[in-house]
Design a protein around this motif. Sequence first.
Motif, PDB file in Angstrom:
ATOM      1  N   GLU A 547       0.977  -1.146  -0.305  1.00 23.79           N
ATOM      2  CA  GLU A 547       0.204   0.143  -0.055  1.00 23.79           C
ATOM      3  C   GLU A 547       1.011   1.515  -0.291  1.00 23.79           C
ATOM      4  N   LYS A 667      -4.048 -10.310  -6.237  1.00 22.40           N
ATOM      5  CA  LYS A 667      -4.964  -9.575  -5.463  1.00 22.40           C
ATOM      6  C   LYS A 667      -4.910  -8.584  -4.673  1.00 22.40           C
ATOM      7  N   SER A 668      -3.664  -9.117  -3.489  1.00 24.48           N
ATOM      8  CA  SER A 668      -4.149  -7.830  -2.408  1.00 24.48           C
ATOM      9  C   SER A 668      -3.513  -6.678  -3.266  1.00 24.48           C
ATOM     10  N   GLN A 670      -4.584  -5.177  -6.099  1.00 29.08           N
ATOM     11  CA  GLN A 670      -5.838  -5.599  -7.024  1.00 29.08           C
ATOM     12  C   GLN A 670      -6.362  -4.508  -6.133  1.00 29.08           C
ATOM     13  N   ASP A 671      -7.079  -4.886  -4.983  1.00 28.12           N
ATOM     14  CA  ASP A 671      -7.655  -3.719  -3.572  1.00 28.12           C
ATOM     15  C   ASP A 671      -6.689  -2.876  -3.198  1.00 28.12           C
ATOM     16  N   ARG A 674      -8.120  -0.482  -6.168  1.00 24.60           N
ATOM     17  CA  ARG A 674      -9.104  -0.293  -6.505  1.00 24.60           C
ATOM     18  C   ARG A 674     -10.083   0.696  -5.599  1.00 24.60           C
ATOM     19  N   ALA A 675      -9.746   0.856  -4.229  1.00 21.95           N
ATOM     20  CA  ALA A 675      -9.660   1.320  -2.937  1.00 21.95           C
ATOM     21  C   ALA A 675      -9.017   2.840  -3.797  1.00 21.95           C
TER      22      ALA A 675
END
Length: 731
Positions: A547, A667-668, A670-671, A674-675
């Motif tokens: 992140e 996936k982590s 991508q999440d 998306r946020a």
Amino acid sequence: MIIRQMFADNINRKINGVIKVDQAADDTLEQELHEYVITKELKKHFITFFSYYNEAFEEPTADIGVWISGFFGSGKSHFLKILSYILENKEVKGIQTAERFRSKFEDDPSTFKLIDMATKGETETILFNIDIEGPIDKDKTAVLRVFAKMFYNHLGFYGENLKVAKLEQFIDKRGKTAEFRRVFEEKNGEPWLSARDAFAFFEDDVVDTLTEVLGMSETAARNWFDGTETADMSIARLVSEMKEYVDRKPEDFRMLFMIDEVGQYIGTDTDMLLNMQSLTEKIGSECGGKIWVVCTGQEAIDEIIRVRADEFSRIQARFKIRLSLSSSSVDEVIQKRILKKKPEADEHLQTVYNRNDSVLRNLFSFTDSVMDMKGYSTASEYSINFPFVPYQFIIMQKVFAEIRKHGNSGKHLSGGERSMLSGFQEAAQKVQEKDQYALVPFFLFYDTVHTFLDGSIRRVIERCTRAAEEGHGVEPQDADVLKLLYLIRYIDDIKANLDNLVILMADDIRLDKVVMRESVRASLDRLLSQNYIGRTGDTYNFLTDEEQDIQREIRNTQVDTAAIVGEIAKILFGDIYQQSKYRYGKYDFAFDKMVDGITVGAITGGMRLRILTVATDAVEKTELRLMAGSVGEAVVVLADTPYYEALESAMKIRKYVKQRNINQLPKSVQDIIRAQQEEANHYEGSAREDLKKAIENASFYVDGEHLELKGGDARAKIDQALEYLVSHVYS
């Protein structure tokens, strides 16, 4: 034959990997000059520079700027330093620099003649790194101040403190320098040159010396000492002093300011760019080609000023000589300085290639690679590059560039102790006791870059290495695979799948790819199970604090000012105020729409509505300028709300997402992305509301008048302005 014995020069000799312009020890300089490689590209640059420079002796020029650009590690600092030695014809260990270069141009005497001509007259160079010498507080006079500091230092004065430097200059003009220094040392016990940086602590000694040497009264001397003012400095005054200095020299005298890392120091700071433009322009116009300014930057000067090219067109004109160093030059330098082989080793390696050419062709075959990733094409290429593979030169350049963006802990890599040159030397040293079949696996380059990586990245690698040593779920090779995955993490041109990782891990030309494939697969499985890496389809990736990583990448994404203004225009005229005509009575009046000089829609040639955002220069928004510029049109100066920042943040996210192949990411990640896209929606909504408020609280200028409009929303305010324009001009 072991690798260590193959090289023409000792592979373990000390090499100055990162050239710093402030390194001046004779041993260091001698090595730099002796081992400097004139590549084909550099030879062209020598011809370009010295041809233009020599012409200025015959016909004085105002275009005295030279801009040297190139990525980190391309050798621009080294090139700058070498130019300075040549021009000054510096003597190092009894040999003048120009003479040292005669042998380097044996095959091209005409180019050496250009160099020789340039060194016939007296030349002084002022060579420095502006990142080191420049003031920490980078205000709009920062460039002027560092030029003044280095000029006074060059004259022997104390440039760190302009007040002291001007005093020394005053004393020198009266021919009292030697006497001043002698008297001060008698009174203080320390030489003036040693004590002047702490002159504030020696008030009595300084005052007594001034009264004795200059005949000043004690009151006048103390007034000078106690004065809090520093010596004022203007561009005109500094250039006048420079001109006075060079005019006292012979007609063919030249002085050059040779400045490293100017592009990095100035960046896109408007004030400093203006300061640089004004200074170089003044030097060019006043000094008749006797003073030159040579700068380096990782970007070409056009890139630095591209957002506001019109405003800085004069700086482009002054920097007519633009020299760009590419990666091919770096490859050639490494091959000649590090990898040059003895004749018998060259012959032996070519024989090895000829016996194994089919194996080698099969070994280096990447899948889904975008760049020109290749192995060896000929026996000669094998010998020249051994124990490296040609593709490694391409990837390492990208690794350095990407780590500058993503992995460094706030430090400039050029300030580190690593470079492409030292990286290849260190990797070769690690395999020097192996034989003619050995290769350097790509993960060995990790040790070259790890010292300037973020602690969050290093900790992952170090934790894995300790776990391997202690047998906690991973093995020693697994840490090497993890290092490799980090190095290629940002290299989109190589897909980090199993087949490509096997090639990158290759450490011997006789490698059994089937065995290595299973070994690397087992490493990847262990790393996955211990959560060191992630996997998307057949692609593996290094994991850290994703992140934070993504946030940093978004912040570093560049969005042009013009693009942001374009988006502002879309919101203004596609949402807030959609009309293309204004109805007054029973007539419709078409009007042209403009935002910060960008025309929106078709031009009708009728009346005009012009909106100025925060991106417009403050000079354009002064009362007098606006009243004069609004004759026959309506001008809206938007109030200061955070619409610009909000829209810039949204556009950075959108651009970042477009640049990433989202479906191929873990996936982590991508999440997280998306946020971020949701956040972009929020920013765009905020920008829309902030723009409405900016119109409601805007200043309106119509037909040369500053209007005070009645209350109302954004649309109503614009209607009032157009109504006034129509009624006073068009009806």
